[in-house]
Design a protein around this motif. Structure first.
Motif, PDB file in Angstrom:
ATOM      1  N   UNK A  91      -3.210  -5.097  11.366  1.00  0.00           N
ATOM      2  CA  UNK A  91      -3.415  -3.780  10.924  1.00  0.00           C
ATOM      3  C   UNK A  91      -3.252  -2.719  12.230  1.00  0.00           C
ATOM      4  N   UNK A  92      -3.008  -1.586  11.851  1.00  0.00           N
ATOM      5  CA  UNK A  92      -2.759  -0.523  12.925  1.00  0.00           C
ATOM      6  C   UNK A  92      -4.364  -0.345  13.452  1.00  0.00           C
ATOM      7  N   UNK A  93      -4.478   0.126  14.691  1.00  0.00           N
ATOM      8  CA  UNK A  93      -5.792   0.113  15.255  1.00  0.00           C
ATOM      9  C   UNK A  93      -6.340   1.751  15.132  1.00  0.00           C
ATOM     10  N   UNK A  94      -6.255   2.183  13.792  1.00  0.00           N
ATOM     11  CA  UNK A  94      -6.856   3.631  13.222  1.00  0.00           C
ATOM     12  C   UNK A  94      -7.311   3.219  12.102  1.00  0.00           C
ATOM     13  N   UNK A  95      -8.176   4.311  11.712  1.00  0.00           N
ATOM     14  CA  UNK A  95      -8.925   4.359  10.421  1.00  0.00           C
ATOM     15  C   UNK A  95      -8.116   5.177   9.260  1.00  0.00           C
ATOM     16  N   UNK A  96      -6.720   5.452   9.559  1.00  0.00           N
ATOM     17  CA  UNK A  96      -6.314   6.559   8.504  1.00  0.00           C
ATOM     18  C   UNK A  96      -5.548   5.777   7.426  1.00  0.00           C
ATOM     19  N   UNK A  97      -5.575   6.514   6.358  1.00  0.00           N
ATOM     20  CA  UNK A  97      -4.810   5.873   5.247  1.00  0.00           C
ATOM     21  C   UNK A  97      -3.509   5.214   5.539  1.00  0.00           C
ATOM     22  N   UNK A  98      -3.007   3.907   4.918  1.00  0.00           N
ATOM     23  CA  UNK A  98      -1.728   3.549   5.207  1.00  0.00           C
ATOM     24  C   UNK A  98      -0.830   4.425   3.965  1.00  0.00           C
ATOM     25  N   UNK A  99       0.553   4.184   4.393  1.00  0.00           N
ATOM     26  CA  UNK A  99       1.595   4.784   3.271  1.00  0.00           C
ATOM     27  C   UNK A  99       1.170   4.127   1.885  1.00  0.00           C
ATOM     28  N   UNK A 100       1.571   5.114   0.778  1.00  0.00           N
ATOM     29  CA  UNK A 100       1.651   4.788  -0.345  1.00  0.00           C
ATOM     30  C   UNK A 100       2.952   4.549  -0.995  1.00  0.00           C
ATOM     31  N   UNK A 101       3.348   3.376  -1.479  1.00  0.00           N
ATOM     32  CA  UNK A 101       4.554   3.155  -2.248  1.00  0.00           C
ATOM     33  C   UNK A 101       4.543   3.952  -3.476  1.00  0.00           C
ATOM     34  N   UNK A 102       3.665   4.210  -3.946  1.00  0.00           N
ATOM     35  CA  UNK A 102       3.925   5.275  -5.223  1.00  0.00           C
ATOM     36  C   UNK A 102       4.259   6.478  -4.843  1.00  0.00           C
ATOM     37  N   UNK A 103       3.856   7.039  -3.843  1.00  0.00           N
ATOM     38  CA  UNK A 103       4.272   8.648  -3.313  1.00  0.00           C
ATOM     39  C   UNK A 103       5.440   8.345  -2.721  1.00  0.00           C
ATOM     40  N   UNK A 104       6.053   7.449  -1.978  1.00  0.00           N
ATOM     41  CA  UNK A 104       7.236   7.198  -1.631  1.00  0.00           C
ATOM     42  C   UNK A 104       8.186   7.349  -2.819  1.00  0.00           C
ATOM     43  N   UNK A 105       7.961   6.637  -3.940  1.00  0.00           N
ATOM     44  CA  UNK A 105       8.902   6.558  -4.979  1.00  0.00           C
ATOM     45  C   UNK A 105       8.919   7.968  -5.551  1.00  0.00           C
ATOM     46  N   UNK A 106       7.709   8.783  -5.444  1.00  0.00           N
ATOM     47  CA  UNK A 106       7.892  10.313  -5.906  1.00  0.00           C
ATOM     48  C   UNK A 106       8.737  11.051  -4.914  1.00  0.00           C
ATOM     49  N   UNK A 107       8.803  10.677  -3.858  1.00  0.00           N
ATOM     50  CA  UNK A 107       9.603  11.418  -2.725  1.00  0.00           C
ATOM     51  C   UNK A 107      11.066  11.119  -3.006  1.00  0.00           C
ATOM     52  N   UNK A 108      11.559   9.931  -3.279  1.00  0.00           N
ATOM     53  CA  UNK A 108      12.825   9.607  -3.938  1.00  0.00           C
ATOM     54  C   UNK A 108      13.311  10.262  -4.965  1.00  0.00           C
ATOM     55  N   UNK A 109      12.273  10.453  -6.237  1.00  0.00           N
ATOM     56  CA  UNK A 109      12.768  11.162  -7.440  1.00  0.00           C
ATOM     57  C   UNK A 109      13.052  12.500  -7.041  1.00  0.00           C
TER      58      UNK A 109
END
Length: 305
Positions: free
Chosen positions: A27-45
């Protein structure tokens, strides 16, 4: 029975909720949210609705109304893209884990704007790909059929957008984008590959294009083509080196189905590589590489070879 079910569920929830040493190490050494595959799909749409607005939205013949809808989609694209780039940046090598959320989002916003600035060129390239596919396939009756139906258009939309993100050194997000296309079409293009204009892939299933490939203009591939590496090199510690290891395909080359072009070799311009060929050496321009002729054998009385 109900008690056993609850005990089983609670026991395994407890086990799976604990962060293992291996999990922490990945895991990355931060507490930030990870990328969202669903939102990446929305980006391509959204990208498709901007690049091919008449095909993936209600057709608008009035330019003012068309501009309004593209503007709305562009605004949403910028918002989602900034967010997902910010989430992806935590995977960057040598990243300062102490950077504030605001600093990360500011950087992500600047990167997203550079991608937005590249959209006119991405659109131009994609329409050359549509033209190449139409010109190469007599079964294509019109451009709409190519844009709606041909897997290469879907794949190249993902790839050309992801390639720009890769050029900007955005981690993870470009690979998510190209793998979404890979899972849908069976065409696997690494976002790091460099592909020129008027690129066509007929049928497409099983095509593999590696990270360090360089492909010129007016190149056509058929299904099952692999543009891959022949072997890997390692450093003194035994770590695999990420160095140029995939083919260079010059302009006006056609590669037929199930050919494997392997290693950092060059296929010269205006060449044709036949199907089911294994090529690991440079090919001069204007070459024709094909299999030797099949040998016809006859068997009598049930005898084999």
């Amino acid at each position: 029975m109900e008690k056993n079910v609850n005990e089983t569920l609670m026991r395994n929830v407890g086990l799976l909720s604990r962060l293992t040493e291996q999990e922490v190490g990945m895991m990355p050494q931060t507490d930030a949210q990870l990328p969202s595959v669903d939102q990446v799909k929305q980006i391509i749409t959204l990208v498709k609705s901007i690049i091919f607005p008449d095909y993936f939205n209600k057709r608008q013949t009035d330019e003012t109304i068309r501009s309004y809808y593209i503007g709305v989609h562009m605004d949403e694209l910028l918002r989602l893209l900034t967010k997902q780039i910010a989430h992806g940046l935590q995977f960057a090598e040598n990243r300062d884990a102490a950077l504030s959320t605001q600093r990360i989002y500011d950087e992500a916003s600047q990167l997203a704007l550079q991608v937005i600035d590249a959209l006119p060129e991405i659109k131009r390239l994609l329409y050359t790909d549509v033209q190449a596919m139409f010109d190469n396939d007599p079964a294509a009756l019109n451009y709409g059929e190519v844009i709606f139906c041909y897997p290469v258009v879907n794949t190249m939309t993902h790839y050309r957008f992801a390639h720009k993100l890769h050029e900007l050194h955005v981690p993870v997000i470009p690979r998510i984008i190209t793998e979404l296309a890979h899972s849908k079409t069976g065409i696997d293009i690494h976002p790091g590959a460099q592909i020129g204009e008027y690129f066509a892939i007929d049928h497409g299933t099983g095509v593999v294009i590696g990270e360090t490939c360089i492909i010129g203009s007016r190149v056509t591939l058929y299904q099952g083509v692999t543009l891959g590496s022949k072997n890997f090199k390692y450093d003194a510690q035994g770590n695999i080196l990420n160095i140029p290891r995939h083919p260079i395909i010059e302009d006006n080359v056609t590669i037929y189905s199930n050919a494997s072009i392997l290693g950092r070799i060059t296929i010269g311009h205006d060449s044709v590589i036949g199907g089911n060929i294994w090529v690991t050496h440079n090919v001069a321009p204007h070459s024709r590489i094909q299999q030797s002729k099949a040998i016809e054998s006859h068997f009598e009385g049930g005898l084999g070879i």
